[in-house]
Enzyme design. Structure first.
Site, short mmCIF file in Angstrom:
data_model
loop_
_atom_site.label_atom_id
_atom_site.label_comp_id
_atom_site.label_asym_id
_atom_site.label_seq_id
_atom_site.Cartn_x
_atom_site.Cartn_y
_atom_site.Cartn_z
N THR A 213 -1.76 5.54 2.26
CA THR A 213 -2.98 4.74 2.17
C THR A 213 -3.03 3.82 3.38
O THR A 213 -2.03 3.18 3.72
CB THR A 213 -3.00 3.90 0.88
OG1 THR A 213 -2.99 4.79 -0.25
CG2 THR A 213 -4.23 3.02 0.82
N ARG B 294 -5.74 5.70 -7.58
CA ARG B 294 -5.52 7.14 -7.62
C ARG B 294 -5.48 7.64 -9.07
O ARG B 294 -6.08 8.68 -9.40
CB ARG B 294 -4.24 7.48 -6.88
CG ARG B 294 -4.26 7.08 -5.41
CD ARG B 294 -2.86 7.05 -4.79
NE ARG B 294 -2.26 8.38 -4.78
CZ ARG B 294 -0.99 8.60 -4.43
NH1 ARG B 294 -0.21 7.58 -4.10
NH2 ARG B 294 -0.51 9.83 -4.45
N LEU C 99 0.86 -1.17 0.00
CA LEU C 99 0.00 0.00 0.00
C LEU C 99 0.91 1.23 0.00
O LEU C 99 1.99 1.21 0.59
CB LEU C 99 -0.90 0.03 1.25
CG LEU C 99 -1.94 -1.08 1.39
CD1 LEU C 99 -2.67 -0.95 2.73
CD2 LEU C 99 -2.95 -1.05 0.25
N ASP C 100 0.47 2.29 -0.63
CA ASP C 100 1.23 3.53 -0.59
C ASP C 100 1.37 4.02 0.85
O ASP C 100 0.55 3.70 1.71
CB ASP C 100 0.53 4.61 -1.42
CG ASP C 100 0.46 4.27 -2.89
OD1 ASP C 100 1.35 3.54 -3.37
OD2 ASP C 100 -0.48 4.72 -3.56
N LYS C 101 2.39 4.80 1.09
CA LYS C 101 2.67 5.31 2.44
C LYS C 101 1.43 5.91 3.09
O LYS C 101 1.12 5.61 4.25
CB LYS C 101 3.79 6.36 2.37
CG LYS C 101 4.06 7.07 3.68
CD LYS C 101 5.09 8.17 3.52
CE LYS C 101 5.29 8.94 4.82
NZ LYS C 101 6.29 10.03 4.67
#
Length: 330
Positions: free
Chosen positions: A151, A252, A147-149
């Site tokens: 998120t 996104r 997961l993105d930082k």
């Protein structure tokens, strides 16, 4: 000066190596990358150019030099942020499920998943290494997706190599259900359900971000996301997203592509709103068949405090008990 060693200090290590039959005829830089895995291949190439590698007693400066079985050598190493990244760092982790084969964590926003430039420590990987001695035996400490930082939400992590390989296969076969909720700008128009099939690749105008691309013109990978409107308001929309593929920044990118950038997602055209200072994206549901026991597993995570507060600020209705009931397994 070697880029990665610039802040490493004076400590040196001479690392001896030997070439076996499996690497006969391989490029020297490639062989070194396998024999000294805690350093990047690019850094090892810099060491070669600097004369820090000796092969059969003589300096070797050529990355492309072909090694032979029986060759021996040594490389002069300096500690770098990258080489020291895979260290155990105790941290509080929210574990929602665990058995001897795998665990499921609920990642908070702000936690980086694995070390990378600018974040060589304090990552989920560092926490997993501190939590479980066996994690050090696995590539990426058992992490099979990310997961993105900024998120938040659910991730599955393997605890054995067999489980890790099986989970990778399940994800590749699209047999792991990953669903997200997102708060986005502009009210939703048209059908409540919309499938977006747009390839995702590096944005040719800004290499720091991804974009929906035409693969006839720009390199990319096929990507598919199913969106469903949950609620609308005058400021924007509250949507559910189901991943059919797992490309970098896919949700996104796709939301921005259809005119609904996520709240506070500055990289893709969103702006802070409703108190949100990070992209308003949360991985709320994760479901798959256990790769060892065959048991169907499904997990839910309610939106964290900042996202719940944003919903209330925009007048969107959210009730935790109703949320869990409506998204219960089965």
């Amino acid at each position: 000066m070697l880029d990665e060693a610039a802040d490493a200090g004076p400590e040196l290590e001479l690392r001896a190596f030997a070439i076996d039959a499996t690497r006969d005829g391989e490029r020297l830089d490639r062989a070194l990358a396998a024999l000294v895995p805690e350093f990047s291949r690019s850094y090892l190439q810099q060491l070669l150019e600097a004369g820090s590698v000796r092969l059969n007693g003589r300096p070797c400066l050529r990355s492309a030099h072909k090694v032979r079985a029986g060759d021996t050598g040594e490389v002069e190493l300096r500690p770098t942020p990258q080489s020291q990244a895979f260290k155990a760092e105790p941290m509080a982790l929210s574990v929602v499920y665990e058995d001897e084969h795998l665990l499921v964590v609920d990642k908070p926003a702000g936690l980086v998943v694995h070390p990378a430039p600018g974040n060589w420590s304090g990552t989920l990987l560092n926490g997993l290494l501190a939590r479980d001695d066996k994690a050090a035996l696995l590539p990426r400490a058992g992490i099979v997706h990310r997961l993105d930082k900024d998120t938040s939400g659910l991730m599955v992590v393997a605890r054995t190599r067999a489980t890790m390989d099986a989970l990778v296969r399940l994800i590749a076969a699209r047999e792991v259900t990953r669903q997200y909720v997102a708060l986005a700008h502009r009210p939703w128009l048209g059908a409540r359900r919309r499938e977006v099939n747009e390839a995702v690749g590096r944005d040719p105008r800004n290499r720091l971000r991804m974009a929906a691309v035409d693969m006839d013109k720009t390199a990319g990978k096929a990507a598919s996301t199913l969106f469903e409107l949950l609620q609308n308001c005058e400021h924007g929309c509250w949507v559910q997203a189901s991943l059919r593929t797992g490309r970098t920044h896919q949700i996104r990118v796709h939301m921005a592509h259809i005119g609904h950038p996520l709240v506070a997602d500055g990289l893709y055209g969103g702006a802070p709103a409703a108190g949100m200072q990070r992209q308003a994206l949360h991985a709320f549901r994760l479901a798959f068949v256990h790769p060892v026991t065959g048991q169907p597993l499904a997990f839910q995570s309610v939106p964290p405090a900042d996202l719940s507060a944003a919903l209330r600020d925009w007048g969107l209705r959210y009730n935790e008990s109703e949320w869990l009931k409506s998204h219960a397994p089965g």
